[in-house]
Design a protein around this motif. Structure first.
Motif, PDB file in Angstrom:
ATOM      1  N   LEU A 140       0.869  -1.215   0.023  1.00 48.56           N
ATOM      2  CA  LEU A 140       0.048   0.008   0.000  1.00 48.56           C
ATOM      3  C   LEU A 140       0.968   1.302  -0.002  1.00 48.56           C
ATOM      4  O   LEU A 140       1.762   1.271   0.619  1.00 48.56           O
ATOM      5  CB  LEU A 140      -0.715   0.090   1.286  1.00 48.56           C
ATOM      6  CG  LEU A 140      -2.247  -0.573   1.262  1.00 48.56           C
ATOM      7  CD1 LEU A 140      -2.900  -0.633   2.492  1.00 48.56           C
ATOM      8  CD2 LEU A 140      -3.050  -0.055   0.189  1.00 48.56           C
ATOM      9  N   PRO A 141       0.482   2.327  -0.814  1.00 47.26           N
ATOM     10  CA  PRO A 141       1.431   3.517  -0.580  1.00 47.26           C
ATOM     11  C   PRO A 141       1.191   3.973   0.758  1.00 47.26           C
ATOM     12  O   PRO A 141       0.311   3.880   1.478  1.00 47.26           O
ATOM     13  CB  PRO A 141       0.383   4.420  -1.707  1.00 47.26           C
ATOM     14  CG  PRO A 141      -0.490   3.815  -2.474  1.00 47.26           C
ATOM     15  CD  PRO A 141      -0.741   2.471  -1.664  1.00 47.26           C
ATOM     16  N   ALA A 142       2.514   4.715   1.076  1.00 50.57           N
ATOM     17  CA  ALA A 142       2.530   5.247   2.416  1.00 50.57           C
ATOM     18  C   ALA A 142       1.484   6.243   2.968  1.00 50.57           C
ATOM     19  O   ALA A 142       1.134   6.131   3.992  1.00 50.57           O
ATOM     20  CB  ALA A 142       3.945   5.852   2.672  1.00 50.57           C
ATOM     21  N   ASP A 143       0.917   6.776   2.048  1.00 47.64           N
ATOM     22  CA  ASP A 143      -0.244   7.840   2.538  1.00 47.64           C
ATOM     23  C   ASP A 143      -1.570   6.955   2.703  1.00 47.64           C
ATOM     24  O   ASP A 143      -2.357   8.152   3.073  1.00 47.64           O
ATOM     25  CB  ASP A 143      -0.208   8.947   1.365  1.00 47.64           C
ATOM     26  CG  ASP A 143      -0.563   8.403  -0.045  1.00 47.64           C
ATOM     27  OD1 ASP A 143      -0.484   7.196  -0.246  1.00 47.64           O
ATOM     28  OD2 ASP A 143      -0.959   9.323  -0.798  1.00 47.64           O
ATOM     29  N   VAL A 144      -1.471   5.970   2.720  1.00 44.36           N
ATOM     30  CA  VAL A 144      -2.767   5.324   2.692  1.00 44.36           C
ATOM     31  C   VAL A 144      -3.161   4.925   4.221  1.00 44.36           C
ATOM     32  O   VAL A 144      -2.545   3.961   4.644  1.00 44.36           O
ATOM     33  CB  VAL A 144      -3.158   4.102   1.969  1.00 44.36           C
ATOM     34  CG1 VAL A 144      -4.399   3.486   2.211  1.00 44.36           C
ATOM     35  CG2 VAL A 144      -3.181   4.237   0.274  1.00 44.36           C
ATOM     36  N   THR A 145      -4.032   5.800   4.772  1.00 48.26           N
ATOM     37  CA  THR A 145      -3.932   5.371   6.305  1.00 48.26           C
ATOM     38  C   THR A 145      -5.179   4.353   6.693  1.00 48.26           C
ATOM     39  O   THR A 145      -5.913   3.882   5.579  1.00 48.26           O
ATOM     40  CB  THR A 145      -4.706   6.719   6.995  1.00 48.26           C
ATOM     41  OG1 THR A 145      -5.939   7.118   6.520  1.00 48.26           O
ATOM     42  CG2 THR A 145      -3.653   7.808   6.747  1.00 48.26           C
ATOM     43  N   PRO A 146      -5.244   3.731   7.765  1.00 52.60           N
ATOM     44  CA  PRO A 146      -6.030   2.752   7.922  1.00 52.60           C
ATOM     45  C   PRO A 146      -7.467   3.090   7.786  1.00 52.60           C
ATOM     46  O   PRO A 146      -8.396   2.493   7.189  1.00 52.60           O
ATOM     47  CB  PRO A 146      -5.745   2.316   9.463  1.00 52.60           C
ATOM     48  CG  PRO A 146      -4.445   2.762   9.573  1.00 52.60           C
ATOM     49  CD  PRO A 146      -4.136   3.930   8.849  1.00 52.60           C
ATOM     50  N   LYS A 147      -7.694   4.491   8.218  1.00 52.00           N
ATOM     51  CA  LYS A 147      -9.013   5.192   7.797  1.00 52.00           C
ATOM     52  C   LYS A 147      -9.566   5.092   6.715  1.00 52.00           C
ATOM     53  O   LYS A 147     -10.542   5.024   6.128  1.00 52.00           O
ATOM     54  CB  LYS A 147      -9.030   6.636   8.631  1.00 52.00           C
ATOM     55  CG  LYS A 147     -10.375   6.728   9.215  1.00 52.00           C
ATOM     56  CD  LYS A 147     -10.351   7.939  10.233  1.00 52.00           C
ATOM     57  CE  LYS A 147     -11.598   8.127  10.601  1.00 52.00           C
ATOM     58  NZ  LYS A 147     -11.692   8.717  12.115  1.00 52.00           N
TER      59      LYS A 147
END
Lengths: 812, 365
Positions: free
Chosen positions: A14-21
């Motif tokens: 997953l790209p680093a900017d994809v947060t769990p939310k």
């Protein structure tokens, strides 16, 4: 179901900017309903690792100590009641402002600087339960504090970092997963996430296994339909013990309690792939012989939860020659449980018939994590992957363990993977807008579908994990494409349609008008009562029977109403506590046990019970007004609005609650359609109703055929009418209906109307008699009537009344 | 004579001037102009004793005076009548702050009010208003809706069952051969949703079709402030040639605009209902917080309102409609929940409690 974000991340980049939310929202919009996303260490913000530097006795309390804690460059004094305190010990230290649960109970509370028995305390050394970490750090009692000395970290380090609790939990609503057997583990959800972000999914990690023929293992399945696949392997050299931290953390993250390495591995696999596994202690299985069979009627099995289950032939068990050792797909047996001395295990990975598992689990109240997965129709191919991976893990985590049997694999299954043909035209029409062909192919391929391009479209084969139940028709493919494409990316478009006349549903129309008239014109209040009747009211109202429910909400609500009256009686009892006058009505369905209602199936003549729509009301009028006549007045007003002419009969078979002398049947076109009655004084007393009440009932289903009835216009009269009043004295029981008829028949051609003005009895009138005053309207359509002839008509009316009703003229 | 007449004229004028009431005016009129004893008449009677010339002369004068007095009296009467009316009006005071005298006022149940509002909305869009049995067969409630026996979806709709069973196909015994008697029996139940009306409507009216069916449904579950075993849904169905997902979105948006009287932001996400494919959950932006997140929407900014989807081909087939020729969409609106939102009712159990203190609050709108 709880999903760990970092567990999921293992299977995709997953790209680093994809947060769990953000991931949670994407899953909600394309796959399943995410109920919440929360960091695992949500409340551990201000909890750090500390080291005890000094322990002193508390001057005012025997059990308390004053402890100096180094939290990295700062030493803080706190009062602590921990029983296992020692110098140089590493502890979990909650700073002022941290959120903790006092003694592991109740809500989270913010920690404040405090004075404990006269000594200032600016923080707290925590027990595991106070931080919600009891699963990681089991404690002997609530005074035992967490010992972090094994961690080897510097004081001052954030606790969640030190424990690698930087994960987030995505909580998924199980109900939104019922149709997706492939999503009951992390790998399946990772596949979805990868498709949503258009990323590659990492291959599932499997290593080759060396099997052996050292010990023989056998599997017998007499009814392959009930168990399409059963795989098992014998592993020796087992040392049951604690799982490594990474495994415990995975389980703790999703709310599972680590137990021991074997159980943890099987659990891990269930949450990783969605395939439940089970490990038997091999020494408890006679001759390493597994039989998957139906339970014998009355057979007993004590399951792992310690409950002795009484089984039926509809239950499936795993057994050896002598006994059942597990309730297949639901729970293991106590008699073959893996214990700390277990040296050899039989590891099971199987597939069971979903309906059977579901029935057993429901009947026994054992809807376990395993059962809720098997009942969704798991892919039998999954059993193999899961078994291999589980063996990989066991061999890896327990040095010295080896597989000592062949991998048993008894199977008889086929997964429906018939290609589904779709044309581009069909896809565009169903969706309502064109999605790029290339995009469509990618979406499907990312989800594991195999596409074969055709002239006007393609044929597609569903992956085995989607083919057991979930995907079978063209429309299923449309859903796959569109949900991943994103419903929010579609443009709303009104349907192209033809304008046509829609016929009206008479009954619905009548129902609505009846309610409006009653509420807006009669001034009654609409109520809606349960379709179940309160049996207390029913019995006291002298009513019985009614269609019975198999599983009532409460014992005395086990029957369906056959009339609206019991509900209204309850309403009046309740409302007379607050109101002097009550005028309530209800329109609703009642149920008659006659199998004469709507068709139960279109291909049979079997019918449901009759479910007519009734309108009914109860009225407790102001003092001095007759409840019966008030109820009758409501019925008449209602029917007058609809121009429906009616008749009344004395009711022969009256309901027990009806007053024998104040009760009429309502007749329309010779058909009984309802009744009006006063409440029987005995029932009133039995139900403890404080006022007299009248009840009316009309069967709207029966009246609907007379609706709408248009009134015919009558031209306005050209010649004047003459109204004459007449007061007579008659016997008390002479009925108005007869008086009116006698008058009308005295001069039918010129009498336009006979109205009742007044009825009374008093001491000026002979006892047993009453005075009736009526107004007769005479009118001719052809000419003006002369006064002398009208007076002659009136005399004739009086003569008729005298002859027919024994009436005497009352001198005014 | 002339002198006498002139004097009468003067006296009359003065007398009338002084009069303050209609009764006095009446008396004065009789005194002056009365036929029997009126002063003027008395004088006229005495004319007969005079000469012809004098008769003529004084007769004319007397007539003049009579007309004059009559006019004066009429004027005075108007004046007095006006004064008396004004006086009466002045005295006709009532306490206008007293409550009005009311005819008896009734009320509709809040569910009826909202239901009829929706019926009008759908009728304006060309939908029929239908009804269906509340006591249903397993067939219409589940099987015809693509929910075969033991389907896990049945778990989510806990069902009230009726005691006893009926034969599935008594009418066609030849079909029963080879079927175990147990499998040939059918359970009856209280419908768990209004969706059975979809199939019944398709069977009765065929395609194209546009209909809604508001009605009561039942779930076997414990009740509390937000759960009830009895509540109301509104089913909607549209079957046409070429109904698409984009069509469904457009109609749902229009419907919600009709319900909330303004544009409402919606989102569509996957929802699983066996009788639609694809199936959706339609959420609306939370009307309380405007999407920022609050306790009503559980901080999500969205409220689940309307499950919907394209009618599953198996359901069209059960309704005797060819899925190759027609397609459709269906939706199920939680009517009771909508009513709770509309009026801010916080306890669902009030709906069937028959409490006038609750019922009479709603009037008719």
């Amino acid at each position: 179901m709880n999903i760990s974000f970092s567990w999921l991340e293992q299977y995709m980049n997953l790209p680093a900017d994809v947060t769990p939310k953000a991931l949670g929202l994407k899953l909600t919009m394309a796959t399943v309903e995410v109920e919440s996303v929360r960091p695992l260490s949500e409340h551990l913000d201000k909890v750090v690792v500390g080291q005890i530097k000094k322990i002193e006795k508390h001057p005012n309390a025997d059990r308390l100590k004053i402890v100096a804690v180094d939290i990295g460059g700062k030493v803080i004094n706190v009062v602590c009641g921990g029983t296992n305190l020692r110098n140089e010990m590493f502890v979990a230290f909650a700073q002022v402002g941290a959120k903790i649960r006092w003694h592991g109970e109740g809500e989270l509370v913010e920690l404040k600087e405090a004075e404990v028995r006269g000594i200032k305390s600016a923080g707290m050394i925590c027990a595991a339960s106070e931080l919600g970490l009891a699963d990681i750090f089991p404690a002997k009692d609530k005074f035992e504090i967490i010992d972090l000395s094994h961690l080897n970290v510097q004081p001052g380090r954030n606790l969640s970092e030190a424990l690698s609790l930087d994960d987030a939990v995505i909580e998924i609503d199980n109900k939104s997963l019922t149709n997706r057997p492939d999503l009951w583990g992390h790998y399946g959800l990772a596949r979805e996430a990868a498709a949503i972000y258009d990323l590659p999914l990492n291959e599932y990690p499997l290593k080759k296994i060396k099997s052996s023929k050292e010990i023989k293992i056998s599997v017998k399945i007499p009814e392959p339909k009930l168990c399409p696949r059963y795989m098992a392997a014998l592993i020796k050299g087992i040392k049951v013990g604690e799982s490594p931290d990474w495994l415990k953390q995975r389980l703790i993250a999703i709310g599972q309690k680590p137990i021991n390495n074997i159980v943890d591995i099987t659990n891990f696999m269930m949450f990783d792939l969605g395939q439940p596994l089970h490990a038997f202690s091999a020494d408890k299985i006679k001759n390493n012989e597994i039989i998957v069979r139906r339970a014998k009627a009355g057979e007993k099995l004590a399951t792992l939860d310690g409950i002795e289950r009484k089984l039926l032939e509809e239950d499936l068990v795993i057994a050896d020659k002598e006994k059942a050792v597990a309730l297949a797909g639901v729970m293991g047996g106590k008699n073959s449980e893996v214990g700390k001395d277990t040296k050899m295990i039989i590891l099971e990975s199987a597939n069971f018939e979903p309906v059977m598992i579901r029935k057993t689990a429901n009947r026994l109240g054992a809807r376990t994590e395993a059962a809720i997965r098997f009942e969704k129709s798991l892919d039998p191919n999954l059993a193999e992957v899961a078994l291999y991976r589980a063996i990989n893990l066991i061999l890896e985590l327990i040095p010295g363990s080896t597989v000592v049997s062949e991998i048993a694999d008894v199977k008889k299954f086929s997964v429906n993977q018939n290609p589904i043909e779709l044309t581009w035209d069909f896809i565009d029409k169903k969706i309502g807008q064109q999605i790029e062909r290339e995009k469509i192919s990618r979406i499907l391929e990312n989800l594991g579908f195999m596409l074969k391009k055709k002239k006007d479209g393609f044929s597609v084969v569903a992956p085995t994990w989607r083919a057991t139940k979930d995907i079978s028709v063209k429309e299923d493919i449309i859903e796959e494409i569109t949900r991943v494409f994103g419903y929010d990316n579609l443009t709303a478009k009104m349907p192209e349609t033809i304008i046509q006349y829609q016929s009206e549903n008479k009954l619905r129309e009548l129902e609505r008008r009846v309610k409006n008239i009653l509420a807006l014109s009669v001034g009654a209040n609409e109520t809606q009562n349960y379709s179940f009747v309160d049996e207390n009211i029913l019995t006291k109202a002298g009513l019985r029977g009614g269609i019975e429910l198999e599983n009532p909400a409460a014992e005395n609500f086990s029957r369906l109403r056959a009339s609206l009256a019991p509900g209204l009686l309850k309403n009046i009892i309740d409302n007379l506590r607050f109101y002097e006058e009550v005028n309530l009505f209800e329109v609703g369905k009642v149920f008659i046990d006659d199998q004469a209602g709507p068709l139960a199936r279109d291909d049979s003549k079997e019918r449901l019970p009759t479910q007519d729509l009734m309108a009914s009301g109860i009225i407790a009028p102001a003092k001095g007004e007759s409840p019966f006549l008030c109820a009758k007045g409501v019925v008449e007003t209602l029917l007058n609005y609809f121009s429906i002419t009616r008749d009344y009969n004395l009711l022969v078979e009256r309901p027990a609650w009806a007053h024998p002398k104040q009760c009429l049947q309502i007749i329309i076109n010779d058909q009984p359609v309802g009744l009006v009655a006063a409440l029987h004084p005995e029932i009133k007393k039995a139900l403890n109703i404080k006022k007299n009440a009248g009840i009316w009932e009309l069967n709207l289903s029966k009246i609907a055929s007379h609706f709408p009835k248009l009134k015919e216009f009558k031209p306005l009269p050209k010649y004047p009418a003459i109204e004459l009043d007449l007061s007579i004295i008659v016997e008390r029981r002479v009925q108005w209906k007869d008086i009116r008829n006698l008058v009308v028949h005295s001069e039918p051609s010129f009498i336009r109307d006979v109205q009742l003005l007044d009825v009374f009895e008093n001491d000026k009138i002979e006892s047993g008699k009453k005075s009736v005053t009526l107004r007769i309207t005479y009118q001719s359509a052809e000419r003006t009537l002369r006064m002398d002839e009208v007076e002659a008509f009136l005399a004739k009316a009086m003569e008729n009344l005298a002859k027919g009703a024994g009436a005497k003229k009352r001198e005014v | 004579m002339r002198k006498q007449l002139e004097q009468l004229r003067r006296e009359a004028g003065e007398a009338l001037d002084k009069i303050k009431s209609l009764i006095d005016l009446e008396k004065a009129e009789i005194k002056l102009l009365g036929r029997k004893d009126g002063k003027l008449n008395a004088m006229l009677k005495s004319l007969k004793n005079l000469s012809e010339k004098e008769k003529k002369q004084f007769g004319k004068l007397a007539n003049e005076i009579k007309n004059e007095i009559t006019a004066l009296i009429a004027e005075k009467r108007l004046d007095l009548e006006k004064k008396e009316t004004l006086k009466a009006v002045e005295e006709d005071w009532i306490d206008v702050t007293l409550p009005g005298i009311k005819p008896k006022q009734g009320s509709l149940h809040p569910v009826s009010i909202v239901q009829y509002e929706l019926e009008d909305l759908f009728r304006s869009l060309g939908f029929m208003i239908l009804d269906g049995p509340e006591l249903e067969s397993d067939y219409y409630n589940f099987e015809a809706l693509n929910i075969p026996s033991h389907h896990p979806a049945r778990d989510t709709q806990d069902t009230f069952y009726i005691k006893g069973k009926i034969q599935k196909s008594k009418a066609c015994p030849e079909r029963n051969r080879g079927i175990k008697s147990k499998e040939n029996q059918e359970r009856l139940l209280l419908r768990t949703h209004t969706s059975p009306v979809q199939v019944r409507a398709m069977q009765e009216f065929g395609a194209p079709l546009r209909a809604i069916a508001p009605g009561r449904v039942f779930r076997y579950e414990a009740s509390d402030a937000s759960h009830e075993n009895t509540f109301c849904q509104l089913e909607g169905l549209m079957v046409e040639k070429n109904i698409s997902i984009c069509n469904l979105i457009a109609v749902m948006k229009t419907l919600l605009k009709g319900i909330f009287k303004r544009d409402v932001k919606i989102r569509l996400r996957p929802g699983y209902f066996p009788f639609v494919e694809p199936g959706f959950e339609l959420d609306i932006e939370c009307l309380i917080c405007g999407g920022r997140g609050c306790s009503v929407c559980k901080q999500s900014g969205w409220v689940e309102l309307l499950p919907c989807g394209l009618v599953h081909p198996n359901v069209l087939r059960a309704g005797h409609i060819d899925p190759e020729k027609f397609s459709g969409f269906a939706f199920g609106l939680g009517l009771t929940r909508l009513v709770m939102m509309r009026y801010g009712i916080n306890d669902i159990r009030l709906f069937n409690a028959g409490d006038l203190r609750f019922l009479e609050q709603f009037g008719a709108i």
